[in-house]
Design a protein around this motif. Structure first.
Motif, PDB file in Angstrom:
ATOM      1  N   CYS A 405       0.797  -1.232   0.000  1.00 10.91           N
ATOM      2  CA  CYS A 405       0.000   0.000   0.000  1.00 10.91           C
ATOM      3  C   CYS A 405       0.826   1.276   0.000  1.00 10.91           C
ATOM      4  O   CYS A 405       0.411   2.285  -0.577  1.00 10.91           O
ATOM      5  CB  CYS A 405      -0.938   0.004   1.208  1.00 10.91           C
ATOM      6  N   LEU A 410      -0.011  -2.106  -5.336  1.00  7.75           N
ATOM      7  CA  LEU A 410      -1.411  -2.401  -5.026  1.00  7.75           C
ATOM      8  C   LEU A 410      -1.932  -3.618  -5.789  1.00  7.75           C
ATOM      9  O   LEU A 410      -2.549  -4.514  -5.201  1.00  7.75           O
ATOM     10  CB  LEU A 410      -2.290  -1.190  -5.349  1.00  7.75           C
ATOM     11  N   VAL A 441      -5.910  -2.367   0.730  1.00  6.49           N
ATOM     12  CA  VAL A 441      -5.626  -2.400  -0.704  1.00  6.49           C
ATOM     13  C   VAL A 441      -6.884  -2.067  -1.503  1.00  6.49           C
ATOM     14  O   VAL A 441      -6.863  -1.249  -2.431  1.00  6.49           O
ATOM     15  CB  VAL A 441      -5.079  -3.783  -1.113  1.00  6.49           C
TER      16      VAL A 441
END
Length: 754
Positions: A405, A410, A441
């Motif tokens: 993150c 991601l 996420v």
């Protein structure tokens, strides 16, 4: 075709010399002054071919000839001098030692000796070369070896694999068309060709052997069969040395030259993917035959023998093993029966690394921790790919939440977390933590539906296990979900509960993640307490030596200042945030902050600069597969208004051009460097009539005080690179070439220093 020489015994080349024009020129240049030059590199990299081509090029400058001494077939160290004597035409009739007769023969000659394949006879070769160079003033020696000779005066040139795609593709095309004249490289097969060359590590031997296979196989079939490259790449030229006829034979030769302990380390290092550092090598490979304190020395020995390549990643020293070398070691490791144990240790070491980073995140060292995780990305994916312990995989995927993150991975984080959650459905504490990571996420990707689903399950598991950390995370993530959905009023009490829960659990530093979000929401709601919470977040972060949340708190304060019409304050705050963010080199936060800088810049009427900043942000959003719309109001609306004003001022075509320029940077750090140079600085008027911006005037004043760029960077809380850029601008604008001229200009126009 290769250049030929008329004196000596160099063999004629029957194939074209492809690529390496820079290497060839450099080797020839060094030979012009060095008496001993050793070409080193792994087996099959092309040392001999480069040496012979260089000898052919420079041969005319050696009036008494250029001679090749091929030691490939020589096994007895005592026979090295005899082999050299035979090569230059001396017949050994007994009597005096042959090395003395060879020295006498060459003493008055201006000649070049190419001593090829020295690695298995290094000591004997070193003794021969040392003796000859001491006795023969005009002699030059060009040696090839997988390790250096290690004598005084030796110059070393490391022969690297061919560049992919350029040189490697050129060699493949040349060799394949020789056996299959109809072969062509086209737009349709370019990607397959470049992938093939990359998979072969750019190794000339591997490419040559592959070319022979392409007589009958298609490119696609060859790529698919490279999984077992040692079975595929056989059947080289019958005139080649035995160890050059197959890829495995070349690797066997290198392996046999290593000591048993060096071989053991080679085998064990093969569990790493994409390189490794010293500490990881010690943790994974030490024990059962290798003492930990010996690992560094053994690594150095493998570097010397061209098995390992020293490299670095964002300033971190690393070691790299070509895929061909790694695959060979992996085969040997499997034969030894150690493979499963080493793979488990590899996973455990990288899980421990990820958990250390997660546990210590809200404190000093965040930038270095992220850099370390980025360097280990391939190893982390390799560790996650193991399926023998789904719970361990789940724990690792969760521990990597800051890598996913904050580090800008991601999409990869989403894939890995979803896979791990499917593989381990049991209601364990590890699953609860992985669910929290997956929620974060999903929120950053704008997938609110998945975030809600995973949050519900994480909340149930947190209550079931009495896990205070998970319960606090769930409440905070609920607040983030509400904020991202635009339900700001509902987010406030959730954030406040999360802060209280973390504080009660003795995790004060962890409240930083929630605090800056609460500050942002309160400011967006127009509540005066928001700015105060933001300032409290900055102070708490500073107290803990934390920088990531501090940068985000400064950014939220900047957004608030801009919306309240305080452009000067907003500009100072976002610049401070970006200065911190530069050290992280991560795309997501950089994109957010550059967006805000673009809005401020546009409000000053600097529309072209604003367009470039939007272009930088757009490219960073693409890199992490998300957009500003994922963050909920009011950010998307601010973005839309900025775009509208910039397009209206520049027109669509000029706006597109500004976006393209802004998106041309190679990394978040580079985008920040350019953004902070003077893109927005010139919006503030200079305090005195001058072509310099306010920041340039500050830098010029410190130059006049005699400060170095590094000292100026420390004083102004800038990076040295930014100061370098400012000083360069000052020189260009004022037409000066020296710092003394800048100092003189300052005194004459601005008054005495101090």
């Amino acid at each position: 075709m290769s250049v030929l020489v008329s004196r000596g015994n160099l063999p004629e080349a029957f194939t074209t010399f492809v690529g390496r024009r820079h290497d060839l020129a450099e080797v020839c240049r060094i030979l012009g002054s060095a008496r001993l030059l050793t070409l080193t590199g792994m087996g099959g990299v092309g040392k001999t071919r480069l040496a012979l081509e260089a000898a052919a090029v420079v041969g005319e400058s050696f009036r008494d000839g250029t001679w090749l001494v091929d030691l490939a077939a020589v096994q007895d160290p005592d026979a090295v001098a005899t082999a050299a004597a035979t090569a230059v035409g001396i017949v050994d009739v007994g009597g005096r030692p042959v090395i003395g007769r060879l020295a006498d023969h060459l003493a008055e000659r201006h000649a070049l000796i190419v001593l090829d394949n020295c690695e298995h006879l290094v000591d004997a070769c070193a003794e021969l070369v040392d003796t000859l160079l001491s006795a023969c003033a005009d002699l030059r020696v060009l040696a090839t070896s997988r390790q250096t000779l290690g004598i005084v005066g030796e110059h070393v040139f490391t022969v690297s694999p061919l560049k992919v795609p350029d040189e490697a593709v050129e060699l493949l095309r040349d060799r394949v068309t020789a056996v299959r004249p109809g072969f062509r490289i086209t737009d349709a097969n370019w990607n397959t060709v470049t992938r093939l060359c990359a998979d072969l590590d750019g190794l000339p031997l591997a490419i040559e052997l592959t070319a022979s296979r392409l007589r009958t196989l298609t490119l696609e079939q060859t790529v698919e069969r490279l999984e077992d490259r040692f079975a595929l790449l056989t059947g080289g030229s019958r005139t080649a040395r035995p160890r050059q006829r197959t890829l495995r034979a070349a690797m066997d030769w290198s392996y046999e030259l290593c000591t048993p302990t060096e071989r053991l380390l080679w085998n064990r290092l093969s569990v790493f993917a994409g390189g490794f550092g010293l500490e990881a090598a010690e943790e994974v490979c030490a024990g059962e035959g290798i003492a930990r304190h010996r690992v560094l020395d053994l690594l150095d020995r493998l570097v010397v023998q061209s098995i390992l390549l020293p490299t670095e990643h964002e300033g971190l020293p690393r070691y790299h093993m070509l895929e061909t070398v790694r695959r060979y070691g992996r085969d040997r490791l499997a034969e030894s029966g150690e493979e499963e144990r080493l793979l488990r240790r590899h996973r455990d070491v990288h899980r421990a690394l990820a958990e250390r980073v997660a546990d210590r995140w809200y404190g000093p060292g965040q930038e270095r921790a992220l850099t370390h995780l980025r360097a280990e990305h391939a190893n982390l994916l390799a560790a996650l790919s193991r399926d023998d312990d789904p719970q361990a995989t789940l724990a690792l995927a969760a521990a990597l939440r800051y890598h996913w993150c904050v580090g800008g991975f991601l999409a990869e984080g989403r894939r890995q977390l979803e896979r791990a959650l499917v593989a381990a459905p049991e209601p364990t504490p590890a699953r609860a933590r992985a669910l929290c990571a997956a929620v974060w996420v999903a929120l950053l990707q704008g997938d609110h539906e998945a975030a809600e689903r995973w949050l519900a399950e994480a909340g149930e598991l947190g209550e079931q296990h009495g896990d205070l950390m998970v319960r606090a995370q769930v409440v905070g993530l609920h607040g983030a979900l509400k904020a991202f959905q635009g339900r700001l009023v509902e987010a406030v009490p959730l954030f406040e509960r999360a802060i209280a829960a973390n504080t009660a659990a003795g995790r004060e530093a962890s409240t930083l993640f929630v605090l800056f979000q609460l500050a942002a929401v309160q400011m967006d709601l127009g509540n005066s307490c928001g700015a105060e919470i933001g300032r409290q977040t900055v102070a708490l972060a500073e107290a803990h030596g934390e920088r990531w949340a501090r940068a985000h708190a400064l950014w939220t304060l900047s957004c608030d200042s801009w919306r309240r019409g305080d452009r000067t304050g907003a500009l100072a705050l976002v610049r401070a945030a970006l200065e911190i963010e530069r050290g992280f080199n991560e795309p997501l936060s950089t994109a957010l902050m550059l967006e805000t800088l673009a809005w401020i810049t546009a409000s000053y009427g600097e529309f072209e600069r604003a367009g470039r900043l939007l272009g930088s942000a757009r490219e960073l959003w693409r890199d992490v597969s998300t957009s500003i719309s994922a963050f909920g109001p009011p950010l998307p609306e601010d973005h839309a208004r900025c775009v509208e004003s910039v397009v209206g001022a520049l027109g669509p075509e000029a706006y597109a051009g500004a976006l393209a320029v802004g998106g041309g940077y190679d990394s978040p750090r580079q985008a920040i460097d350019h953004a902070l140079s003077d893109e927005a600085e010139s919006t503030a008027p200079a305090p005195a009539p001058s072509p310099l911006t306010r920041r340039e005037l500050e830098v010029a004043a410190l130059v006049a005080e005699g400060m170095s760029n590094r000292q100026i960077a420390s004083r102004l809380l800038l990076s040295p690179r930014t100061v370098d850029f400012h000083v360069g601008n000052i020189r260009a604008k004022l037409g000066f070439g020296t710092r003394a001229q800048i100092a003189g200009w300052w005194v004459s126009t601005q008054g005495p220093v101090g």
